[in-house]
Design a protein around this motif. Structure first.
Motif, PDB file in Angstrom:
ATOM      1  N   PHE A 165      -8.647  42.500 -35.111  1.00  0.00           N
ATOM      2  CA  PHE A 165      -8.883  43.899 -34.749  1.00  0.00           C
ATOM      3  C   PHE A 165      -9.816  44.555 -35.765  1.00  0.00           C
ATOM      4  N   TRP A 166      -9.498  44.379 -37.076  1.00  0.00           N
ATOM      5  CA  TRP A 166     -10.348  44.979 -38.105  1.00  0.00           C
ATOM      6  C   TRP A 166     -11.756  44.415 -38.046  1.00  0.00           C
ATOM      7  N   ALA A 167     -11.865  43.114 -37.795  1.00  0.00           N
ATOM      8  CA  ALA A 167     -13.189  42.483 -37.740  1.00  0.00           C
ATOM      9  C   ALA A 167     -14.000  43.022 -36.563  1.00  0.00           C
ATOM     10  N   LEU A 168     -13.325  43.233 -35.429  1.00  0.00           N
ATOM     11  CA  LEU A 168     -14.039  43.662 -34.231  1.00  0.00           C
ATOM     12  C   LEU A 168     -14.317  45.163 -34.217  1.00  0.00           C
ATOM     13  N   ILE A 169     -13.383  45.970 -34.733  1.00  0.00           N
ATOM     14  CA  ILE A 169     -13.588  47.422 -34.710  1.00  0.00           C
ATOM     15  C   ILE A 169     -14.794  47.795 -35.562  1.00  0.00           C
TER      16      ILE A 169
END
Length: 869
Positions: free
Chosen positions: A709-713
């Motif tokens: 999630f952090w990588a994609l956001i």
């Protein structure tokens, strides 16, 4: 249909294995194609009338990978050569070390000014004179360019494989890595060109702009960080072949045969069905067959997992790889070579490993969509700016900026960092998880299958019940029993001797000792004839057992083996021995139930013993009397019903089932082969650690999803900014410095989130005393006896813990040392619990009586270590 196995080379992620599988499945005549990423293998069935091996290999090669028939490759290995798995790991380690060696100076040159501003780190004058200021811009940029070239060359496989798969329409993680790194390097090279233009035309503003817009350190960092994860994966893959090597070591290399009336030693592979084979004490049985002459006891624990040797005489069957303990036998070989039991087990392990479906990595799935999406956005953004009248340079910089800012540092770290922390936390608590695949699959397990002996139980018989006849004191019975059994090496005799020693009772002196094959022993003392053994021996001696029939039946129902003791023609007592359950087994099974996981006991033992264990442990389902080669079939049946299955076992006979299961968990005190075949190892041989392993896997998978999630956001927010979406209205174009900081922040968030796994707490059993364990067995026995209307007999209660001691030990270097020390101390008389702390260099020991320090010192020194303090 012919079944064949292939070795596949060039696969790096689940997208690769899926591509190979699809390519081969399209070949006419192929069926049940299964590609295993972990073992780099493919198993399938094919119709020889419709296709051939060359056609199958061509399909793999056309898909962009390499293939060879596994059998032919194995044959080629007959000549001494380097292990390809070890060679691959060594090569990857070499790449990683040199990549880091070139990356560190690249990062320092690029970021030394930032380090000084943020952390106050002083910059040496020579560095400032050479690299700082607009006048040194070309030196500053070209130095980084020269340093990053070796990194890119060392890791060229990412570019070759990544762009190859991209051009074939099947982008994977390598495509993402290769494009991100190459885009960063190309932008840096373009910046050097623009700075040269600026110097030539006196445009120092242009030089200043591009000297701060270099991405060479990013180009090197991307491939280096990804190589760290690939190196850890390669080491995990190397474990698969070790299980087969250890299994093969069990098969005897030679056999002594009688041909033409002459004894001769031949290689075991030259045995033929019908050969008469001679086996002496201590030797392994080289083939399956039938005993022709002689009597002996055979240690079959290598195959059955059961600890008690089996008596053999003429007409009985013997099995390959088992050990002849005592006698001298002749047997006729009936199943030789590839048909022997041990060869079949080896084949089952190999096939189960090859057919296990790979666990698709979430990051690879995302990459399959993310890579083409990023490329499309970059091309469309550049084209859009050109259409709106922007310069080619502006449009190109926008496209390159999108590719640079979407570099997969955090996406590549999301999975391996969480797995590294999770496996490290497991190892810290004695749970050795061999790969990320094991962590990924453990969280979805809905059925746990357990072996009985050594897994649920201790794996060695103990005296649990003492029944005395009228007029016979317990101490007297134990003294007579110890006197009869002290000359025997049978495990039941050892259990009797241990019970007597625990009470401080000396064996009664005996004469005329004689072992009675398959029945027991007899001896004389003080003018009386004594005998100890089974009901058959008592019948021969004319001893009346009618008064004890209900008692003996109850023992059988409880899974106990009764040893009947007689003086002359009357029974003086019975000692019942059983392989008792481990203290935490019942609690572990209860916790599995709380997690919604079904528990199944799978054992080669008889149905009555298995049923007794099932009742006491609260297990829903038991499958008894299972032959070693059929255990994997039961696992496969559960899988065919839609279950995700974990298998917990400790014996060689468990190896095929461990390999077949979605998750194989080996008990640390078990055999090396079982440990090597498994995906996880419980060093403390505690079933509660299996519960912890599954809980840990759930925590890791949750953490990986959060990391993704952090990588994609980060990309969701930054890619539109890099595309210049705010430029027309507000004149805001994403600064490369901000982009680099955002990319770093994404990676920091991923790493910090993964470090939260260090706070994971494993399951610990409630303190269960020895008396409680004995009482549980007693309660079950009494309940069953009541159902049979038989009077309950007194139970031998184990003594309470009287001694707790911490021993400081020097010389332990690894997990194997830890296991050796644990096993050595656990075998000491009176010791009930041992916990060995490898890092602390100590062992905590509990015992039922005081043990002199000299005894501890001798045991530890015999094991090869030193007791200090």
């Amino acid at each position: 249909m012919k079944k064949e196995q292939f070795t596949i080379t060039g696969m790096t992620c689940s997208a690769c294995s899926a591509r190979v599988e699809k390519a081969v499945a399209k070949v006419d005549g192929t069926k049940d194609v299964s590609v295993n990423l972990l073992t780099n293998s493919m198993q399938l069935e094919y119709d020889e009338q419709k296709t051939s091996v060359p056609a199958i290999i061509k399909a793999v090669v056309d898909a962009g990978y390499g293939a060879s028939v596994k059998g032919k490759q194995a044959a080629a290995k007959a000549a001494p050569q380097e292990d390809p798995v070890k060679k691959s790991i060594a090569e990857m380690k070499h790449r990683l070390v040199w990549s880091i060696a070139f990356l560190l100076p690249t990062m320092y040159i690029s970021m030394h000014g930032l380090f000084e501003k943020l952390f106050g780190l002083p910059v040496p004058q020579i560095v400032s004179e050479v690299f700082d200021g607009p006048q040194n811009a070309i030196v500053f940029a070209f130095s980084q360019f020269l340093l990053v070239l070796p990194i890119m060359y060392l890791n060229r496989r990412y570019y070759i494989a990544g762009f190859r798969n991209l051009f074939r329409g099947a982008p994977n993680m390598d495509s993402l890595v290769g494009m991100g790194s190459m885009a960063a390097a190309l932008f840096g090279a373009f910046a050097i060109f623009r700075m040269g233009w600026g110097f030539g035309h006196g445009d120092m503003a242009l030089v200043q702009e591009y000297s701060t817009n270099l991405y060479f350190e990013s180009a090197g960092m991307i491939v280096t960080l990804i190589t760290v994860g690939k190196y850890l994966e390669a080491r995990a893959k190397g474990q698969t072949s070790k299980a087969l090597e250890k299994l093969m070591d069990l098969a005897p290399k030679q056999a002594c045969v009688v041909r033409g009336g002459v004894e001769q030693v031949i290689p075991a592979e030259e045995l033929v069905a019908g050969d008469e084979v001679i086996v002496r004490p201590g030797e392994r049985i080289p083939a399956d067959g039938t005993v022709l002459a002689g009597t002996t006891s055979i240690d079959e624990s290598a195959i059955t997992g059961e600890p008690i040797p089996v008596e053999k005489q003429a007409g009985d069957k013997v099995t390959s790889a088992t050990i002849n303990k005592q006698g001298f036998i002749h047997f006729r070989a009936e199943r030789v070579g590839e048909d022997t039991t041990i060869s079949q087990i080896i084949r089952l392990v190999d096939e189960a490993s090859a057919s296990k479906a790979p666990i698709a990595r979430m990051a690879d799935k995302i990459a399959g969509v993310f890579v083409p999406a990023v490329i499309a956005i970059a091309v469309l953004a550049g084209a859009a700016w050109l259409a709106m009248g922007a310069s080619v340079e502006f449009a190109f910089s926008i496209a390159i900026c999108i590719l640079v800012i979407s570099c997969p540092c955090s996406l590549g770290l999301a999975t391996p960092v969480a797995i590294m922390v999770g496996t490290g936390k497991g190892a810290e608590n004695g749970i050795l998880i061999k790969s990320g695949e094991a962590l990924e699959v453990a969280q979805s397990v809905d059925t746990v299958v357990m072996d009985k002996t050594g897994t649920i139980t201790e794996g060695r018989p103990e005296v649990t019940v003492i029944v005395t006849a009228d007029g016979i004191a317990e101490q007297q019975l134990l003294s007579i029993a110890a006197g009869l059994e002290q000359g025997s090496e049978h495990p039941l005799a050892e259990a009797v001797m241990t019970a007597a020693k625990a009470k401080g009772i000396a064996p009664q002196a005996m004469t005329d000792f004689r072992a009675l094959f398959g029945r027991g022993v007899e001896a004389k003392a003080d003018g009386h004839a004594y005998a100890a053994g089974n009901a058959k021996l008592m019948e021969e001696k004319g001893v009346d057992l009618k008064a004890y029939e209900a008692q003996l039946a109850a023992f059988a129902d409880d899974g106990c083996t009764p040893l009947i003791f007689a003086e002359d023609d009357r029974v003086i007592g019975i000692l019942a021995a059983a392989d008792v359950e481990k203290a935490t087994s019942r609690e572990a099974i209860a916790r599995f139930h709380e997690m919604g996981i079904e528990v199944v006991m799978l054992t080669g033992d008889n149905a009555r013993t298995a049923e007794a264990i099932r009742r006491r442990m609260g297990i829903e389902k038991v499958i008894a009397g299972v032959l070693p080669e059929n255990k994997a079939a039961h696992i496969k049946k559960l899988q065919s019903e839609g279950h995700r299955v974990a298998m917990i076992g400790d014996g060689i006979n468990d190896a095929p089932a461990l390999a077949q299961a979605d998750l194989g968990i080996a008990i640390g005190a078990g055999t090396d082969v079982a440990i090597e075949s498994a995906d996880a190892v419980l060093m403390k041989s505690d079933l509660l650690d299996a519960v912890s392993a599954i809980r840990l896997s759930k925590a890791v998978l949750k953490n990986i999803k959060e990391n993704l999630f952090w990588a994609l956001i980060y990309n969701v927010i930054c890619i539109p900014l890099a595309a210049g979406i705010l430029y027309p209205a507000f004149g805001i174009k994403l600064s490369p410095v901000i982009g680099a900081a955002a990319m770093s922040l994404s990676s920091v968030c991923v790493v910090m989130n993964a470090l939260r796994l260090r706070f994971f707490k494993p399951d610990h059993g409630a303190e269960i005393s020895a008396e409680q364990t004995a009482a549980a067995v007693s309660s079950d026995r009494k309940d069953h006896e009541a159902a049979d209307s038989a009077a309950a007999q007194p139970v031998q209660e184990k003594e309470a813990i009287r001694m707790e001691k911490t021993l400081k030990i020097e010389g332990m270097m690894c997990a194997h040392c830890q296991k050796h020390v644990h096993d050595a101390l656990a075998k000491m008389d009176g010791v009930t619990d041992v916990t060995v702390d490898l890092e602390g260099g100590k062992a905590d020991v509990k015992a039922t009586h005081d043990i002199p320090e000299a005894d501890f010192r001798k045991v530890i020194e015999d094991a090869g270590y030193e007791l200090v303090g």
